[in-house]
Design a protein around this motif. Structure first.
Motif, PDB file in Angstrom:
ATOM      1  N   GLY A   1      62.667 100.731  56.417  1.00 29.06           N
ATOM      2  CA  GLY A   1      61.545 101.206  55.636  1.00 29.06           C
ATOM      3  C   GLY A   1      60.454 100.171  55.479  1.00 29.06           C
ATOM      4  N   ILE A   2      60.517  99.094  56.242  1.00 28.93           N
ATOM      5  CA  ILE A   2      59.556  97.992  56.117  1.00 28.93           C
ATOM      6  C   ILE A   2      58.576  97.966  57.285  1.00 28.93           C
ATOM      7  CG2 ILE A   2      59.337  95.473  56.076  1.00 28.93           C
ATOM      8  CD1 ILE A   2      61.967  95.391  54.532  1.00 28.93           C
ATOM      9  N   LEU A   3      59.068  98.199  58.498  1.00 38.42           N
ATOM     10  CA  LEU A   3      58.200  98.203  59.666  1.00 38.42           C
ATOM     11  C   LEU A   3      58.854  99.054  60.752  1.00 38.42           C
ATOM     12  CD1 LEU A   3      58.480  94.752  61.487  1.00 38.42           C
ATOM     13  CD2 LEU A   3      60.175  95.628  59.921  1.00 38.42           C
ATOM     14  N   PRO A   4      58.067  99.504  61.733  1.00 32.82           N
ATOM     15  CA  PRO A   4      58.653 100.347  62.783  1.00 32.82           C
ATOM     16  C   PRO A   4      59.528  99.533  63.733  1.00 32.82           C
ATOM     17  CG  PRO A   4      56.326  99.957  63.210  1.00 32.82           C
ATOM     18  CD  PRO A   4      56.604  99.393  61.858  1.00 32.82           C
ATOM     19  N   VAL A   5      60.771  99.973  63.869  1.00 37.23           N
ATOM     20  CA  VAL A   5      61.716  99.355  64.804  1.00 37.23           C
ATOM     21  C   VAL A   5      62.492 100.488  65.464  1.00 37.23           C
ATOM     22  CG1 VAL A   5      63.619  97.741  65.116  1.00 37.23           C
ATOM     23  CG2 VAL A   5      61.980  97.359  63.266  1.00 37.23           C
ATOM     24  N   SER A   6      62.577 100.475  66.768  1.00 38.11           N
ATOM     25  CA  SER A   6      63.381 101.458  67.482  1.00 38.11           C
ATOM     26  C   SER A   6      64.114 100.761  68.613  1.00 38.11           C
ATOM     27  CB  SER A   6      62.515 102.600  68.022  1.00 38.11           C
ATOM     28  OG  SER A   6      61.612 102.141  69.011  1.00 38.11           O
ATOM     29  N   ALA A   7      65.047 101.481  69.203  1.00 36.95           N
ATOM     30  CA  ALA A   7      65.829 100.872  70.285  1.00 36.95           C
ATOM     31  C   ALA A   7      66.527 101.948  71.095  1.00 36.95           C
ATOM     32  CB  ALA A   7      66.864  99.896  69.722  1.00 36.95           C
ATOM     33  N   VAL A   8      66.763 101.621  72.352  1.00 33.60           N
ATOM     34  CA  VAL A   8      67.627 102.399  73.224  1.00 33.60           C
ATOM     35  C   VAL A   8      68.887 101.566  73.444  1.00 33.60           C
ATOM     36  CG1 VAL A   8      67.923 103.279  75.567  1.00 33.60           C
ATOM     37  CG2 VAL A   8      65.769 103.649  74.350  1.00 33.60           C
ATOM     38  N   ALA A   9      70.038 102.181  73.219  1.00 31.51           N
ATOM     39  CA  ALA A   9      71.319 101.487  73.393  1.00 31.51           C
ATOM     40  C   ALA A   9      72.120 102.178  74.487  1.00 31.51           C
ATOM     41  CB  ALA A   9      72.102 101.479  72.087  1.00 31.51           C
ATOM     42  N   ALA A  10      72.664 101.400  75.407  1.00 31.51           N
ATOM     43  CA  ALA A  10      73.463 101.950  76.506  1.00 31.51           C
ATOM     44  C   ALA A  10      74.290 100.824  77.095  1.00 31.51           C
ATOM     45  CB  ALA A  10      72.573 102.579  77.573  1.00 31.51           C
ATOM     46  N   ASP A  11      75.167 101.172  78.016  1.00 33.20           N
ATOM     47  CA  ASP A  11      75.940 100.148  78.705  1.00 33.20           C
ATOM     48  C   ASP A  11      75.128  99.572  79.865  1.00 33.20           C
ATOM     49  OD1 ASP A  11      78.098 100.351  77.008  1.00 33.20           O
ATOM     50  OD2 ASP A  11      79.187 101.780  78.269  1.00 33.20           O
ATOM     51  N   VAL A  12      75.605  98.457  80.392  1.00 33.95           N
ATOM     52  CA  VAL A  12      74.870  97.741  81.436  1.00 33.95           C
ATOM     53  C   VAL A  12      74.665  98.615  82.673  1.00 33.95           C
ATOM     54  CG1 VAL A  12      74.958  95.761  83.002  1.00 33.95           C
ATOM     55  CG2 VAL A  12      75.665  95.502  80.614  1.00 33.95           C
ATOM     56  N   GLY A  13      75.639  99.463  82.978  1.00 39.45           N
ATOM     57  CA  GLY A  13      75.516 100.320  84.148  1.00 39.45           C
ATOM     58  C   GLY A  13      74.361 101.300  84.065  1.00 39.45           C
ATOM     59  N   VAL A  14      73.857 101.534  82.865  1.00 36.60           N
ATOM     60  CA  VAL A  14      72.708 102.423  82.671  1.00 36.60           C
ATOM     61  C   VAL A  14      71.440 101.611  82.441  1.00 36.60           C
ATOM     62  CG1 VAL A  14      71.712 104.235  81.212  1.00 36.60           C
ATOM     63  CG2 VAL A  14      74.144 104.295  81.794  1.00 36.60           C
ATOM     64  N   LEU A  15      71.436 100.765  81.421  1.00 36.21           N
ATOM     65  CA  LEU A  15      70.228 100.004  81.096  1.00 36.21           C
ATOM     66  C   LEU A  15      69.947  98.908  82.126  1.00 36.21           C
ATOM     67  CD1 LEU A  15      69.837  99.464  77.235  1.00 36.21           C
ATOM     68  CD2 LEU A  15      68.195 100.405  78.860  1.00 36.21           C
ATOM     69  N   GLY A  16      70.923  98.608  82.961  1.00 36.77           N
ATOM     70  CA  GLY A  16      70.714  97.604  83.989  1.00 36.77           C
ATOM     71  C   GLY A  16      69.688  97.989  85.040  1.00 36.77           C
ATOM     72  N   VAL A  17      69.283  99.274  85.049  1.00 35.27           N
ATOM     73  CA  VAL A  17      68.263  99.687  86.022  1.00 35.27           C
ATOM     74  C   VAL A  17      66.878  99.168  85.625  1.00 35.27           C
ATOM     75  CG1 VAL A  17      69.561 101.746  86.672  1.00 35.27           C
ATOM     76  CG2 VAL A  17      67.774 101.924  84.901  1.00 35.27           C
ATOM     77  N   ILE A  18      66.724  98.733  84.367  1.00 33.78           N
ATOM     78  CA  ILE A  18      65.451  98.167  83.926  1.00 33.78           C
ATOM     79  C   ILE A  18      65.394  96.695  84.344  1.00 33.78           C
ATOM     80  CG2 ILE A  18      64.042  97.574  81.924  1.00 33.78           C
ATOM     81  CD1 ILE A  18      64.061 100.541  82.569  1.00 33.78           C
ATOM     82  N   THR A  19      64.356  96.339  85.055  1.00 31.83           N
ATOM     83  CA  THR A  19      64.204  94.984  85.588  1.00 31.83           C
ATOM     84  C   THR A  19      62.883  94.382  85.113  1.00 31.83           C
ATOM     85  OG1 THR A  19      63.253  95.972  87.578  1.00 31.83           O
ATOM     86  CG2 THR A  19      65.611  95.445  87.625  1.00 31.83           C
ATOM     87  N   PRO A  20      62.726  93.057  85.203  1.00 30.27           N
ATOM     88  CA  PRO A  20      61.491  92.427  84.730  1.00 30.27           C
ATOM     89  C   PRO A  20      60.240  93.075  85.324  1.00 30.27           C
ATOM     90  CG  PRO A  20      63.127  90.747  85.170  1.00 30.27           C
ATOM     91  CD  PRO A  20      63.713  92.048  85.649  1.00 30.27           C
ATOM     92  N   GLY A  21      59.324  93.462  84.426  1.00 32.26           N
ATOM     93  CA  GLY A  21      58.078  94.074  84.847  1.00 32.26           C
ATOM     94  C   GLY A  21      58.103  95.578  84.946  1.00 32.26           C
TER      95      GLY A  21
END
Length: 408
Positions: free
Chosen positions: A253-273
């Motif tokens: 309730g202080i500031l906007p914070v969000s997140a996507v949570a997953a295992d490495v086999g899923v979120l690992g597709v995100i790479t620098p840039g």
């Protein structure tokens, strides 16, 4: 109010009350009148207004470091990511800011996973979504909304989404094709009026995703982080999603914070840039989010939501008024359908305002109730009493008058 109406875009229709202070489950207006907050910032205020522990953590961090961007490491993001991943049982998180931003991130992750891991040809990935959904306000998201007010005039929209009936596993199954990569849903449709899925639906969707090699994406932005009496609403059916989308209460309730949570086999597709956010994972947000995770790890707030929610449920079901068509409650979160021939949701909320309670209508004839989890049993009883009194007032209410006298 006059300044707001003159200078701020009219994308909301607020109740005529000007809040200036908040503490716990209560707020105070500019004239010193107090109200029980039963909207709680659409669940962003699960811990109430200005929770001392969260304010203290934010104040400490404000004096040290607020922003670096992800171009550098900071000393708060790692501990926050570990705490949140541990809380929801995932190996990795991707921090963002708003809830809509997190949903957009989940969509991008699902599509890239579908192409790189599942082998769906480029630009053909499809995602199954539910009718009555609410995932945010971006053009991509409203493009697959079934709420015409939310989408009218904003086209053309992003393709690649198949809308099916919420709660019908057979409709999900019929929509699956070789190009389907994910099913995106809310375990409880909050904006829809706290709509609960039929028993077994979430388990059936999990089974279909396993059978067809799809990602189960759960939008827990409103329903997660103890609102329903469990850490996640999915926990009521013992179901695990491949991607969990979180927000609102994550910022305390202080500031906007969000997140996507997953295992490495899923979120690992995100790479620098390939994805980013200037403010995502900033030290101030990470510090507050970490404190939220530590508070939830005790189970105290899940227990409070369960106990107080049972009291609210019993009170609402005991109203015995012809104007109430249905009551739905999960944890400390309720949707009450009214007979629109007698009273609209907006009209009842105006009556509640006169009685020192703030609430929000949904889709015309439904009132949503979501008091902060720090509310007391007396607060819940006051809410039920005010609801009963508002229903019993009879007839269409007059235009809202001055704010009510102080309460408490």
């Amino acid at each position: 109010m006059a300044l707001t109406e003159q200078w701020a875009a009219h994308n909301y229709h607020p109740l005529p009350v000007v809040v200036s202070r908040g503490e716990g489950a209560w707020v105070t207006d500019v004239e010193g009148r107090r109200y029980l907050d039963c909207l709680a910032g659409y669940s962003a205020l699960n811990f109430g207004h200005c929770h001392p522990r969260l304010v203290a953590r934010a104040e400490r961090q404000l004096r040290q470091l607020t922003l670096t961007s992800r171009a550098f490491y900071n000393d708060q993001l790692g501990p926050f990511a570990e705490a949140l991943g541990t809380l929801v049982g995932k190996e990795m998180i991707l921090p963002m800011n708003s809830g809509a931003e997190a949903v957009e991130t989940a969509i991008k992750v699902a599509r890239r996973w579908g192409h790189q891991v599942k082998g769906v040809p480029a630009d053909r990935a499809r995602i199954i979504v539910m009718d009555g959904n609410f995932h945010g306000r971006t053009t991509t998201i409203v493009g697959f909304s079934t709420d015409e007010v939310a989408r009218a005039g904003y086209g053309p929209f992003t393709p690649g989404f198949d809308v099916v009936s919420y709660g019908k596993a057979s409709a999900v199954e019929d929509a699956i094709t070789d190009d389907t990569v994910a099913v995106l849903l809310e375990p409880v449709q909050g904006e829809g009026g706290v709509l609960l899925p039929p028993d077994g639906f979430l388990r059936d969707v999990r089974h279909l995703c396993d059978t067809h090699g799809l990602l189960f994406v759960a939008d827990e932005i409103q329903s997660g982080l103890a609102r329903t009496g469990r850490t996640l609403a999915l926990d009521h059916e013992g179901v695990t999603a491949d991607i969990i989308v979180l927000g609102k209460a994550l910022g305390g309730g202080i500031l906007p914070v969000s997140a996507v949570a997953a295992d490495v086999g899923v979120l690992g597709v995100i790479t620098p840039g390939s994805h980013g956010s200037t403010f995502g994972g900033n030290p101030l947000a990470a510090a507050v989010g970490h404190e939220v995770c530590q508070m939830l790890a005790t189970g105290e707030f899940q227990e409070r939501a369960t106990r107080l929610g049972a009291r609210l449920d019993a009170g609402l079901r005991g109203l015995g008024h012809d104007g109430v068509r249905e009551v739905r409650c999960r944890g400390l979160w309720a949707g009450v359908d009214l007979d629109p021939q007698l009273l609209t949701g907006r009209e009842l909320c105006e009556r509640l305002l006169e009685r020192g309670v703030l609430a929000k209508d949904a889709h015309g004839s439904t009132v949503r109730l979501a008091p902060p989890l720090v509310a007391t049993e007396d607060d819940i009883d006051l809410l039920v009493e005010a609801f009963s009194s508002a229903l019993a007032a009879g007839g269409r209410p007059p235009p809202p008058g001055p704010s009510p006298a102080p309460i408490g």
